[in-house]
Every structure is written in structure tokens, then in C-alpha cells.
Design a protein around this motif. Structure first.
Motif, PDB file in Angstrom:
ATOM      1  N   THR A 113      -6.591  -1.997  13.814  1.00 54.32           N
ATOM      2  CA  THR A 113      -5.326  -1.262  13.928  1.00 54.32           C
ATOM      3  C   THR A 113      -4.556  -1.410  12.619  1.00 54.32           C
ATOM      4  O   THR A 113      -4.312  -2.544  12.181  1.00 54.32           O
ATOM      5  N   PRO A 158      -5.163 -15.346   5.704  1.00 55.58           N
ATOM      6  CA  PRO A 158      -4.667 -16.715   5.932  1.00 55.58           C
ATOM      7  C   PRO A 158      -3.142 -16.790   6.058  1.00 55.58           C
ATOM      8  O   PRO A 158      -2.639 -17.574   6.871  1.00 55.58           O
ATOM      9  N   SER A 159      -2.391 -15.969   5.301  1.00 54.97           N
ATOM     10  CA  SER A 159      -0.923 -16.046   5.380  1.00 54.97           C
ATOM     11  C   SER A 159      -0.439 -15.632   6.758  1.00 54.97           C
ATOM     12  O   SER A 159       0.366 -16.343   7.382  1.00 54.97           O
ATOM     13  N   VAL A 170      -1.117  -0.499  10.301  1.00 52.38           N
ATOM     14  CA  VAL A 170       0.264  -0.029  10.330  1.00 52.38           C
ATOM     15  C   VAL A 170       0.379   1.109   9.316  1.00 52.38           C
ATOM     16  O   VAL A 170      -0.053   0.966   8.170  1.00 52.38           O
ATOM     17  N   VAL A 200       2.017  -8.456  10.365  1.00 54.49           N
ATOM     18  CA  VAL A 200       1.024  -7.495   9.883  1.00 54.49           C
ATOM     19  C   VAL A 200       0.139  -8.155   8.832  1.00 54.49           C
ATOM     20  O   VAL A 200       0.630  -8.653   7.820  1.00 54.49           O
ATOM     21  N   GLY A 201      -1.168  -8.138   9.064  1.00 55.22           N
ATOM     22  CA  GLY A 201      -2.134  -8.731   8.133  1.00 55.22           C
ATOM     23  C   GLY A 201      -2.714 -10.019   8.695  1.00 55.22           C
ATOM     24  O   GLY A 201      -2.001 -11.000   8.878  1.00 55.22           O
ATOM     25  N   LEU A 216      -8.801 -24.527   3.607  1.00 52.77           N
ATOM     26  CA  LEU A 216      -8.181 -25.125   4.787  1.00 52.77           C
ATOM     27  C   LEU A 216      -7.107 -24.185   5.316  1.00 52.77           C
ATOM     28  O   LEU A 216      -6.432 -23.520   4.530  1.00 52.77           O
ATOM     29  N   ALA A 217      -6.948 -24.116   6.610  1.00 48.13           N
ATOM     30  CA  ALA A 217      -5.846 -23.315   7.160  1.00 48.13           C
ATOM     31  C   ALA A 217      -5.347 -23.952   8.443  1.00 48.13           C
ATOM     32  O   ALA A 217      -6.146 -24.462   9.245  1.00 48.13           O
ATOM     33  N   GLY A 264      -1.506  -9.110   1.719  1.00 49.79           N
ATOM     34  CA  GLY A 264      -2.163  -9.440   0.451  1.00 49.79           C
ATOM     35  C   GLY A 264      -1.316  -9.165  -0.777  1.00 49.79           C
ATOM     36  O   GLY A 264      -0.097  -9.020  -0.689  1.00 49.79           O
ATOM     37  N   ASN A 265      -1.994  -9.144  -1.926  1.00 52.09           N
ATOM     38  CA  ASN A 265      -1.319  -9.122  -3.228  1.00 52.09           C
ATOM     39  C   ASN A 265      -1.534  -7.834  -4.016  1.00 52.09           C
ATOM     40  O   ASN A 265      -2.553  -7.163  -3.852  1.00 52.09           O
ATOM     41  N   GLN A 300      -7.485 -14.961  -5.020  1.00 49.13           N
ATOM     42  CA  GLN A 300      -6.166 -15.227  -5.608  1.00 49.13           C
ATOM     43  C   GLN A 300      -5.518 -16.399  -4.872  1.00 49.13           C
ATOM     44  O   GLN A 300      -4.627 -16.223  -4.049  1.00 49.13           O
ATOM     45  N   THR A 301      -5.988 -17.602  -5.199  1.00 52.95           N
ATOM     46  CA  THR A 301      -5.476 -18.790  -4.510  1.00 52.95           C
ATOM     47  C   THR A 301      -4.899 -19.793  -5.512  1.00 52.95           C
ATOM     48  O   THR A 301      -5.183 -19.733  -6.710  1.00 52.95           O
ATOM     49  N   ILE A 335       3.188   2.008   1.900  1.00 52.17           N
ATOM     50  CA  ILE A 335       3.536   2.445   3.263  1.00 52.17           C
ATOM     51  C   ILE A 335       5.056   2.540   3.383  1.00 52.17           C
ATOM     52  O   ILE A 335       5.773   1.590   3.047  1.00 52.17           O
ATOM     53  N   TRP A 343       5.420  -9.170   6.998  1.00 46.99           N
ATOM     54  CA  TRP A 343       4.387  -8.388   6.320  1.00 46.99           C
ATOM     55  C   TRP A 343       3.546  -9.298   5.424  1.00 46.99           C
ATOM     56  O   TRP A 343       4.066  -9.910   4.503  1.00 46.99           O
ATOM     57  N   PHE A 370       0.827  -1.215   0.000  1.00 46.15           N
ATOM     58  CA  PHE A 370       0.000   0.000   0.000  1.00 46.15           C
ATOM     59  C   PHE A 370       0.863   1.268   0.000  1.00 46.15           C
ATOM     60  O   PHE A 370       0.425   2.314   0.465  1.00 46.15           O
ATOM     61  N   GLU A 380      -1.532 -18.272   9.446  1.00 45.91           N
ATOM     62  CA  GLU A 380      -0.783 -19.539   9.405  1.00 45.91           C
ATOM     63  C   GLU A 380       0.650 -19.351   9.905  1.00 45.91           C
ATOM     64  O   GLU A 380       1.194 -20.203  10.587  1.00 45.91           O
TER      65      GLU A 380
HETATM   66  P1  NAI Z   1      -5.269 -11.191   2.476  1.00 46.45           P
HETATM   67  O1  NAI Z   1      -5.534 -10.142   1.470  1.00 46.45           O
HETATM   68  O2  NAI Z   1      -6.152 -12.367   2.549  1.00 46.45           O
HETATM   69  O3  NAI Z   1      -5.227 -10.519   3.939  1.00 46.45           O
HETATM   70  C1  NAI Z   1      -4.486  -9.350   4.216  1.00 46.45           C
HETATM   71  C2  NAI Z   1      -4.998  -8.724   5.507  1.00 46.45           C
HETATM   72  O4  NAI Z   1      -4.154  -7.639   5.837  1.00 46.45           O
HETATM   73  C3  NAI Z   1      -6.422  -8.174   5.390  1.00 46.45           C
HETATM   74  O5  NAI Z   1      -7.207  -8.740   6.406  1.00 46.45           O
HETATM   75  C4  NAI Z   1      -6.233  -6.665   5.563  1.00 46.45           C
HETATM   76  O6  NAI Z   1      -7.302  -6.068   6.264  1.00 46.45           O
HETATM   77  C5  NAI Z   1      -4.934  -6.592   6.379  1.00 46.45           C
HETATM   78  N1  NAI Z   1      -4.209  -5.324   6.199  1.00 46.45           N
HETATM   79  C6  NAI Z   1      -3.997  -4.659   5.040  1.00 46.45           C
HETATM   80  N2  NAI Z   1      -3.250  -3.551   5.266  1.00 46.45           N
HETATM   81  C7  NAI Z   1      -2.990  -3.508   6.586  1.00 46.45           C
HETATM   82  C8  NAI Z   1      -2.244  -2.607   7.408  1.00 46.45           C
HETATM   83  N3  NAI Z   1      -1.634  -1.542   6.904  1.00 46.45           N
HETATM   84  N4  NAI Z   1      -2.173  -2.854   8.726  1.00 46.45           N
HETATM   85  C9  NAI Z   1      -2.773  -3.955   9.237  1.00 46.45           C
HETATM   86  N5  NAI Z   1      -3.478  -4.844   8.517  1.00 46.45           N
HETATM   87  C10 NAI Z   1      -3.582  -4.632   7.189  1.00 46.45           C
HETATM   88  O7  NAI Z   1      -3.733 -11.614   2.232  1.00 46.45           O
HETATM   89  P2  NAI Z   1      -2.940 -12.989   2.439  1.00 46.45           P
HETATM   90  O8  NAI Z   1      -3.196 -13.583   3.766  1.00 46.45           O
HETATM   91  O9  NAI Z   1      -1.535 -12.689   2.075  1.00 46.45           O
HETATM   92  O10 NAI Z   1      -3.549 -13.957   1.340  1.00 46.45           O
HETATM   93  C11 NAI Z   1      -3.410 -13.664  -0.046  1.00 46.45           C
HETATM   94  C12 NAI Z   1      -4.277 -14.632  -0.856  1.00 46.45           C
HETATM   95  O11 NAI Z   1      -3.796 -15.955  -0.686  1.00 46.45           O
HETATM   96  C13 NAI Z   1      -5.727 -14.638  -0.402  1.00 46.45           C
HETATM   97  O12 NAI Z   1      -6.542 -14.813  -1.525  1.00 46.45           O
HETATM   98  C14 NAI Z   1      -5.805 -15.847   0.503  1.00 46.45           C
HETATM   99  O13 NAI Z   1      -7.102 -16.406   0.550  1.00 46.45           O
HETATM  100  C15 NAI Z   1      -4.795 -16.791  -0.130  1.00 46.45           C
HETATM  101  N6  NAI Z   1      -4.203 -17.691   0.873  1.00 46.45           N
HETATM  102  C16 NAI Z   1      -4.914 -18.804   1.222  1.00 46.45           C
HETATM  103  C17 NAI Z   1      -4.421 -19.680   2.174  1.00 46.45           C
HETATM  104  C18 NAI Z   1      -5.244 -20.856   2.574  1.00 46.45           C
HETATM  105  O14 NAI Z   1      -6.262 -21.103   1.964  1.00 46.45           O
HETATM  106  N7  NAI Z   1      -4.848 -21.609   3.578  1.00 46.45           N
HETATM  107  C19 NAI Z   1      -3.095 -19.474   2.811  1.00 46.45           C
HETATM  108  C20 NAI Z   1      -2.440 -18.252   2.391  1.00 46.45           C
HETATM  109  C21 NAI Z   1      -2.991 -17.415   1.442  1.00 46.45           C
END
Ligand code: NAI
Length: 509
Positions: A282, A216-217, A284, A212-213, A445-446, A314-315, A369-370, A163, A311, A161, A220
Motif C-alpha cells: 500500500t 528501520p526508522s 501513500v 508511513v514507511g 540492530l533494530a 528514506g533519504n 546510508q547508515t 507526494i 513520514w 517522492f 523502530e
Molecule cells: P528506508 O529507505 O530504509 O525505508 C523506507 C520504506 O518506505 C521502504 O520500505 C519503502 O518501500 C517505503 N515507502 C516509500 N514510499 C512509500 C509510500 N509512498 N508509501 C508507503 N511506503 C513507502 O528508510 P528509513 O527507514 O528512513 O532508513 C533510512 C536509512 O537509515 C536506511 O539506510 C536504514 O538502513 C538506516 N537506518 C538504520 C537503522 C538501524 O540500523 N537500526 C535505524 C534507522 C535507519
């Protein structure tokens, strides 16, 4: 073992059925295009070696096309198990596969792999420009390639973003090297905190780990960290009991796409011990070398000192995805998530460019985006190309095509390449005869730590959720069965057994 076998076979057959794969002939049972007829094959260039690109390559009848794969990394990474590498639950070498292995079919090299980064695409000339971004460079370190079909499967980059300080100071959770850096830093923080005379305040900072975030990532990773701390670090490092982990999430809850029941369960589990906490509402806003600035929903700012910052917010599209969009025109390609594609994954506004996985978006039916989505899209596109090969390229245009005129609007945006211009109409007709892509969600699944996982299966009207130990074995079995090779399965099984019996290794390096 029984559960694993059941999960494996169910997943395998369900996959075949839902992806309509039963009607396509496996590569090994086909009559291959004779060498003598291979000169004038269409040139297919695949960008990337992740889920989308490798699955497409595996599905494609590579004898029918002149295939080149271009990617800055010469391996495929099994991302669903990546997070285990950050703590040593498994070794990352166990979850990678050399791409060159998949270039071989029928004991011959049927596709060419080039380790390079594609830096620009010219959709009018139908060329791509690539550079060598590795340490060793030869006299030639950049080149151009021509394509008839370009498959963009480059995945996505880490979202920051904009930041300030994020890229310079935090660790990400995307590539192999990220896991090595994180594993090393956890142990480095502990070793540095153990220095004689280290001030108390500095020990607290070094042992404050921030994630931060709360997607699911982030969740996990926090779960893995919790396991590492409780099973291994507390036994080895006297100071490990002072480790504090904070998961920072901008929204009111973590795991926002999951069912409320799962969210409640995971929030409770992760905060069972006092040294793990979740800071919701909250965001960052700034990152410096040793501390971050956070702002809560009351707009109050505060500082959090840290030793390790991970960090996971997301994507965002990769540079090359943005460049392709811009070269087509931002009036047509104006989606911030990726390249806009039509129902056949053709990039809108360019002839011969296709996009799958995290790099694409169908605004009519946006998908998560999975790996699961990328995998299904790539299999669909691979099958589509195999049909095109059978129906067009093998027969050329001798048989009279059934002419369906393309719309004037399409005519305007399509840039027809002279070599295959005459095939265009036949091409469109064949596409129209193909079934449309339909995504079948197989569930989410997570891993949530301490031998527990959560699972969610969404139907049209209801959602079923599972959590606990049995789900954990399901989680392991499903991912285990999805690993691409027997070699990887053996290595992963060995790693899991090793870390269960002997614990995770706490040596750096
Ligand atoms: P995500 O986009 O799912 O989550 C990112 C989180 O970060 C959001 O909840 C958002 O509100 C938060 N965020 C954003 N900016 C922020 C800030 N400045 N300060 C604090 N929080 C902030 O991203 P993630 O987890 O990297 O996943 C990416 C993709 O991969 C998703 O589509 C996800 O479903 C998939 N994925 C699936 C898994 C599974 O199925 N087990 C495991 C890992 C990823």
C-alpha cells in the motif's frame, strides 16, 4: 553490566582492528606542528556536523590544517537513539554533543566553527557561500569562504517522492525538533480527543496514528509508540485504549533489507495487539491536513483519517549536495543518491572536493546510508588526510616527488587551484600509496518494542540472526558504548533508569 562491558570492549577493539587504526598515532601522542609554521597550512572546510563530518574532525590532526566547520546546527546528534526521544524514553539533550568541544585540541581552539548554512559551492573558484538561517541575524548574515579541501558530510534530507502535502502535514524522524513535535502531537491528540462533546468519529480520527514507511526508522518508531501506549498512556488516559496505529509500506514486507526470519518475527510482534496493524503493498499517494490517500497493489484508492502522521520513507540528497553536483556538471554528477566519488572519496569532476556519508555514492560499491558506513568512511578519510599532511604538507615539495603522470581524462576534469597546483602530482602519488577503503559490516540492530530487539550479522556466505530480550540488552549496550562522551552515557543511563522506574512523562511542553 557484564554484557555491556563485553559488548563495549569487543566493539572497541574490533573497530580499531577492522579500520586499521592501530597504525595511526593518536593525536595526543604526536608532535604538534609549531605555531610558527602554521601560517601556510591548507584550508580544510568541513560541511556538516553529523556522523561523517564530526568523525572526520575527530580523526583529523587539526594542527596540520587550517580547519573551519560550517553547519546550520552547532551540535552532533546521536541518531541511533533519536527515536527514543519521540516518547520520552530518553531526553534528546542526552544524545547531543556541542561541536565546539571537538574544535579544541591540546587546550586550544584548533578549528573554527561557524553556525551557518552553506547554500552554494563554486568548484572552479574553490569558494563556498554561506547564510545565517537562524532567528537572530546580525549586520553580517552571509559570507564567502575559500577552501583548498572541502569535505561534504551534510547527510541527507527526508525523501517525500514529491507526494503533495507531505512536508506541510507530516512529522519526520531526522532532527531533534522532529522528536519534540511528535511527542507533543501524540499528547495533543489525546488531550483534544478528551474534550467534552467531541464527536465519536473525530475521536477515532484523532487517535488514529499513521506511520508511513516500513524501513528501520518506521519500524523502530512504531515499536516505541507501542511501548509508550502500553506502559504509560493506557494508565493515564482513559481514551488511550482507542488509539490505533497503522504502519503503511508500499512493498510486500517491512524491513526489506533484513533476513526473512527477522521480517516474519517483527511483523508478528508488531501486530500482537489488535490496535497495531501493518498495511503492506500500500503506497501513500496524497496527504491532506486530516487524511491521507493510499493506493493498494490492485490500484484501489482509499482514504485514511489521521491525528498523527509520521513520514519515514528514506533519504534524498540535500539541496546543497544537488547544487554541488550541478555546478560540476550533470553529465559527470548524474547519480540521484548523492555526489559520485572515487575510491578515495574525491568528488568526481572537481579538484579539492571530497564527500563522505549519506551525501556520497561510489557507484562501483554502493553502501547503505547508515551511521556505521559514514563513521568508517570518515575515519578512513581523516587518516588519509593525516598521511597527506605528514607526507606532503610537513615536507612541502622539497623532496623530489616520484612523478606518476595523471591520465589525460583526469587532467580534463580536474580544476587545479593555483596555490597548491605544484602539490597535485605529489598528492596523487601519495593517495595511490594508501590502502583503499574497505567497509566492514558489523551487523544491523533494530529495536522492536517490549524489551526486544533484532540483530543480523551477514557473512560472505551466511546470515546469522538473533531476536529477543538478550538481543535487546546487546542493542542497548552497543549503542551505549558508541555514545561519544561519558557525559552522554551518564545522561542516557539516567534517562533509561528514570523511564523504567517512574514511566515516561506525559506532560506536554
Ligand atoms: P528506508 O529507505 O530504509 O525505508 C523506507 C520504506 O518506505 C521502504 O520500505 C519503502 O518501500 C517505503 N515507502 C516509500 N514510499 C512509500 C509510500 N509512498 N508509501 C508507503 N511506503 C513507502 O528508510 P528509513 O527507514 O528512513 O532508513 C533510512 C536509512 O537509515 C536506511 O539506510 C536504514 O538502513 C538506516 N537506518 C538504520 C537503522 C538501524 O540500523 N537500526 C535505524 C534507522 C535507519
Amino acid at each position: 553490566g557484564g554484557l555491556g562491558l563485553a559488548a563495549w570492549s569487543t566493539a572497541y577493539f574490533a573497530d580499531l582492528i577492522i579500520n586499521d587504526d592501530l597504525d595511526s598515532i593518536p593525536d595526543r601522542f604526536r608532535t604538534r606542528l609549531p605555531e610558527s609554521k602554521r601560517d601556510d597550512r591548507p584550508r580544510v572546510v568541513i560541511l556538516g556536523t553529523g556522523w561523517a563530518s564530526l568523525t572526520f574532525l575527530r580523526k583529523l590532526h587539526t594542527d596540520e590544517f587550517n580547519v573551519t566547520i560550517v553547519s546550520p546546527r552547532n551540535y552532533f546528534l546521536f541518531t541511533p537513539l533519536l527515536v527514543g526521544g519521540t516518547t520520552g524514553t530518553l531526553e534528546v539533550r542526552s544524545i547531543i554533543e556541542p561541536v565546539r568541544k571537538y574544535c579544541q585540541r591540546a587546550d586550544a581552539n584548533e578549528a573554527t566553527f561557524i553556525e551557518a548554512e552553506c547554500v552554494s559551492v563554486d568548484p572552479k573558484k574553490k569558494t563556498i557561500k554561506c547564510v545565517d538561517n537562524s532567528a537572530i541575524k546580525g549586520e553580517v548574515s552571509e559570507f564567502e569562504l575559500e577552501y583548498d579541501h572541502l569535505i561534504v558530510g551534510v547527510g541527507a534530507d527526508n525523501q517525500t517522492f514529491g507526494i503533495p502535502g507531505v512536508r506541510e502535514n507530516s512529522c519526520f524522524l531526522k532532527e531533534i525538533n522532529d522528536t519534540r513535535v511528535i511527542r507533543d502531537r501524540i499528547l495533543d491528540c489525546l488531550e483534544t480527543a478528551s474534550y467534552p462533546g467531541q464527536p465519536e468519529k473525530e475521536i477515532d480520527r484523532l487517535l488514529n496514528f499513521v506511520v508511513v514507511g516500513g524501513g528501520p526508522s518506521g519500524v523502530e518508531f512504531t515499536a516505541e509508540l507501542k511501548d509508550f501506549l502500553h506502559s504509560d498512556l493506557l494508565r493515564t488516559y482513559p481514551l488511550a485504549k482507542r488509539i490505533n496505529v497503522t504502519l503503511v509500506e508500499a512493498l510486500p514486507h517491512i524491513l526489506n533489507v533484513f533476513d526473512k526470519k527477522i521480517v516474519d518475527h517483527v511483523e508478528k510482534r508488531l501486530q500482537e495487539t489488535s490496535n497495531f496493524k501493518i498495511l503492506t503493498k500500500t503506497a501513500v499517494t496524497n496527504v491532506r491536513e486530516k487524511e491521507i490517500t493510499v493506493r493498494n497493489d490492485q490500484k484501489v484508492e482509499s482514504q485514511i483519517p489521521y491525528g498523527l502522521l509520521v513520514w519515514a520513507t528514506g533519504n534524498t540528497p540535500r539541496k546543497i549536495t544537488t547544487q554541488i553536483g550541478q555546478s560540476i556538471g550533470t553529465n559527470i554528477q548524474n547519480n540521484r543518491r548523492g555526489l559520485i566519488v572515487d575510491e578515495y572519496f574525491r568528488v568526481v569532476g572537481a579538484e579539492g572536493i571530497w564527500a563522505i556519508g549519506d551525501a556520497c555514492i561510489d557507484p562501483q560499491k554502493p553502501l547503505a546510508q547508515t551511521a556505521q558506513v559514514a563513521n568508517q568512511q570518515a575515519r578512513y578519510l581523516g587518516r588519509l588526510f593525516n598521511h597527506l599532511a605528514e607526507d606532503i604538507y610537513r615536507q612541502k615539495v622539497d623532496d623530489k616527488p616520484e612523478v606518476v603522470p595523471i591520465t589525460p581524462q583526469q587532467q580534463q576534469t580536474l580544476v587545479i587551484h593555483p596555490k597548491h597546483a605544484e602539490l597535485q602530482q605529489t598528492f596523487d602519488n601519495i593517495l595511490k600509496k594508501q590502502p583503499l577503503f574497505k567497509y566492514h559490516h558489523m551487523g544491523t540492530l533494530a529495536y522492536v518494542g517490549d524489551h526486544q530487539a533484532v540483530a543480523e550479522f551477514k557473512g560472505d556466505t551466511s546470515t546469522t540472526t538473533f531476536e529477543g530480550y538478550v538481543t535487546y540488552y546487546l542493542w542497548r549496550s552497543v549503542y551505549f558504548s558508541k555514545l561519544l562522551s561519558l557525559k552522554n552515557r551518564v545522561l542516557v543511563a539516567f534517562d533509561w533508569t528514570k523511564s523504567t522506574i517512574f514511566g515516561r512523562d506525559v506532560s506536554r511542553g
